[in-house]
Enzyme design. Structure first.
Site, mmCIF file in Angstrom:
data_model
loop_
_atom_site.group_PDB
_atom_site.id
_atom_site.type_symbol
_atom_site.label_atom_id
_atom_site.label_comp_id
_atom_site.label_asym_id
_atom_site.label_seq_id
_atom_site.Cartn_x
_atom_site.Cartn_y
_atom_site.Cartn_z
ATOM 1 N N CYS A 52 1.144 -1.050 -0.185
ATOM 2 C CA CYS A 52 -0.087 -0.159 0.260
ATOM 3 C C CYS A 52 0.453 1.199 0.435
ATOM 4 O O CYS A 52 1.962 1.597 0.993
ATOM 5 C CB CYS A 52 -0.935 -0.017 0.619
ATOM 6 S SG CYS A 52 -1.791 1.684 1.544
ATOM 7 N N CYS A 56 0.272 4.998 6.495
ATOM 8 C CA CYS A 56 -0.184 4.812 8.000
ATOM 9 C C CYS A 56 1.006 4.133 8.955
ATOM 10 O O CYS A 56 1.250 2.584 9.469
ATOM 11 C CB CYS A 56 -1.266 3.596 8.198
ATOM 12 S SG CYS A 56 -2.388 4.302 6.735
ATOM 13 N N CYS A 59 0.214 0.839 10.449
ATOM 14 C CA CYS A 59 0.596 -0.300 9.578
ATOM 15 C C CYS A 59 1.256 -1.784 8.429
ATOM 16 O O CYS A 59 2.259 -0.829 8.043
ATOM 17 C CB CYS A 59 -0.378 -0.360 8.753
ATOM 18 S SG CYS A 59 -1.091 -1.636 6.969
ATOM 19 N N CYS A 96 -16.312 -8.505 5.844
ATOM 20 C CA CYS A 96 -15.773 -7.963 5.670
ATOM 21 C C CYS A 96 -14.604 -8.172 4.928
ATOM 22 O O CYS A 96 -14.042 -9.308 5.015
ATOM 23 C CB CYS A 96 -15.282 -6.951 7.352
ATOM 24 S SG CYS A 96 -16.473 -7.183 8.504
ATOM 25 N N CYS A 127 -19.202 -5.377 4.393
ATOM 26 C CA CYS A 127 -19.171 -4.505 4.668
ATOM 27 C C CYS A 127 -17.664 -4.507 3.447
ATOM 28 O O CYS A 127 -16.583 -5.500 3.285
ATOM 29 C CB CYS A 127 -18.050 -4.791 5.512
ATOM 30 S SG CYS A 127 -17.236 -2.977 6.706
ATOM 31 N N CYS A 187 -19.216 2.400 8.684
ATOM 32 C CA CYS A 187 -18.330 1.992 9.930
ATOM 33 C C CYS A 187 -16.964 2.430 9.972
ATOM 34 O O CYS A 187 -15.990 3.176 9.190
ATOM 35 C CB CYS A 187 -17.527 0.599 9.633
ATOM 36 S SG CYS A 187 -17.231 -0.119 10.200
ATOM 37 N N ARG A 265 -17.955 -1.584 18.043
ATOM 38 C CA ARG A 265 -16.517 -2.674 18.060
ATOM 39 C C ARG A 265 -15.397 -3.052 18.357
ATOM 40 O O ARG A 265 -14.509 -2.318 17.560
ATOM 41 C CB ARG A 265 -16.387 -3.198 16.502
ATOM 42 C CG ARG A 265 -15.856 -4.654 15.591
ATOM 43 C CD ARG A 265 -15.665 -4.529 14.744
ATOM 44 N NE ARG A 265 -17.396 -4.621 13.684
ATOM 45 C CZ ARG A 265 -17.598 -4.536 12.644
ATOM 46 N NH1 ARG A 265 -16.350 -3.938 11.349
ATOM 47 N NH2 ARG A 265 -18.430 -4.721 11.977
HETATM 48 S S1 SF4 Z 1 -3.832 0.894 7.437
HETATM 49 FE FE1 SF4 Z 1 -2.901 0.260 5.683
HETATM 50 S S2 SF4 Z 1 -3.564 -0.375 3.862
HETATM 51 FE FE2 SF4 Z 1 -4.422 1.156 4.896
HETATM 52 S S3 SF4 Z 1 -4.453 2.712 3.361
HETATM 53 FE FE3 SF4 Z 1 -2.947 2.740 5.710
HETATM 54 S S4 SF4 Z 1 -1.236 1.594 5.038
HETATM 55 FE FE4 SF4 Z 1 -3.100 1.014 3.192
#
Ligand code: SF4
Length: 330
Positions: A52, A56, A59, A96, A127, A187, A265
């Protein structure tokens, strides 16, 4: 009463209540709005893992994380529907599907639409979490019959920039608006235990509870610090690595009081929580959990452990209340 005009001071005052008083208030609100002894079981499947472009900090699917996670392509529709059938057999009423994207590309949409239609035909709520959506993509998902779209605000508006830099808090709100306008249930929640202050937790719940409409579903995650991610490396082996469990229950309770009719949740982080903490969360208004051994890419409590806990607590699985069949998507 449903209020979207909460002040930060009011949310802070709820957090500051004596613990028993707060849990009592939350349990009272919960019972007035939901069956007291039912918890919804949802299953989460990663339909496209890793690689991705977003950053974040929590993550392990971000390209900026050094976790060795292998990126995959979008799963094919048949494999997704098989996984959904299995989840249904295991008692899940919501399925989901999550893809590690900044946003879906238009060429992905036909397969996504097929997945939504197929899962819905099985009688489960659907979801999806696919990143940012355009108005048009939200409309396509609505037409396919998607019940919920997950897009988290993650944390307070003030702390957001320290956790993610590749998109803004306002970007998130815009996608939420597209989802709401398309008539899909929202959500939206976030993560606690990212080294934030109590003030940030207040800001996080306040931001959710003052959206134009409360999210229908509010996931409250406890950070699972994964080595190789920005936050995992920062928090691993520090006293901040795990949120204080009483403070976690408080966060759940405040979410319940502030958003009486939303499903609250318990999501990531449940694996390392004691049964007693989970029981307190249910008492304080949590009424949905993710089941299965995995949550996208991190560990989860597992079906057997959950069944044993439900039996000990006399809690039963909530059934989905959706119309099944083609007319449901109209
Ligand atoms: S949480 Fe992870 S998968 Fe989702 S947008 Fe952020 S980096 Fe990408």
């Amino acid at each position: 009463m449903i209020r979207t005009d909460w002040t930060r001071e009011e949310i802070a005052a709820l957090f500051d209540l004596p613990f028993m008083e707060l849990v009592y208030q939350a349990a009272t609100v919960h019972r007035a709005n939901h069956p007291a002894n039912e918890v919804q079981l949802s299953t989460l499947l990663s339909i496209k893992t890793g690689g991705c472009p977003e950053d974040c900090g929590y993550c392990n699917q971000s390209v900026s994380a050094e976790t060795g996670l292998k990126a995959t392509k979008l799963m094919d529709v048949r494999a997704v529907l098989q996984a959904a059938a299995q989840a249904k057999d295991n008692g899940s009423s919501r399925f989901c599907m999550g893809a590690a994207w900044r946003n879906p590309k238009d060429r992905d949409m036909p397969a996504i639409v097929e997945m939504v239609k197929g899962v819905r035909q099985m009688g489960m709520e659907t979801c999806m979490t696919l990143g940012m959506l355009t108005e048009r993509q939200a409309a396509m998902l609505a037409e396919a019959g998607l019940d919920y779209y997950n897009h988290n605000i993650d944390t307070s508006p003030e702390r957001y920039g320290e956790v993610i830099t590749t998109r803004t808090f306002e970007d998130r709100l815009e996608t939420l608006e597209h989802v709401r306008d398309a008539g899909i249930n929202v959500c939206c929640g976030g993560i606690v235990g990212m080294g934030e202050t109590r003030g940030d937790r207040v800001g996080f719940i306040h931001a959710l509870a003052t959206l134009p409409k409360h999210p229908d579903s509010v996931p409250v995650n406890a950070l699972v610090p994964v080595k190789g991610t920005v936050l995992g490396d920062m928090l691993h082996d520090t006293p901040l690595a795990k949120i204080d469990e009483i403070e976690f229950v408080r966060t759940v309770a405040v979410a319940r009081v502030a958003m009486p009719q939303s499903m609250v949740r318990l999501s990531a982080g449940r694996e390392s929580m004691s049964d007693e903490t989970q029981a307190l969360c249910f008492m304080a208004g949590a009424n949905s959990i993710f089941t299965g051994d995995k949550l996208l890419t991190t560990g989860n409590a597992g079906d057997d452990k959950d069944a044993a806990l439900f039996a000990r607590l006399g809690v039963s699985a909530m059934q989905a209340e959706i119309k099944v069949g083609l007319e449901a998507a109209e």
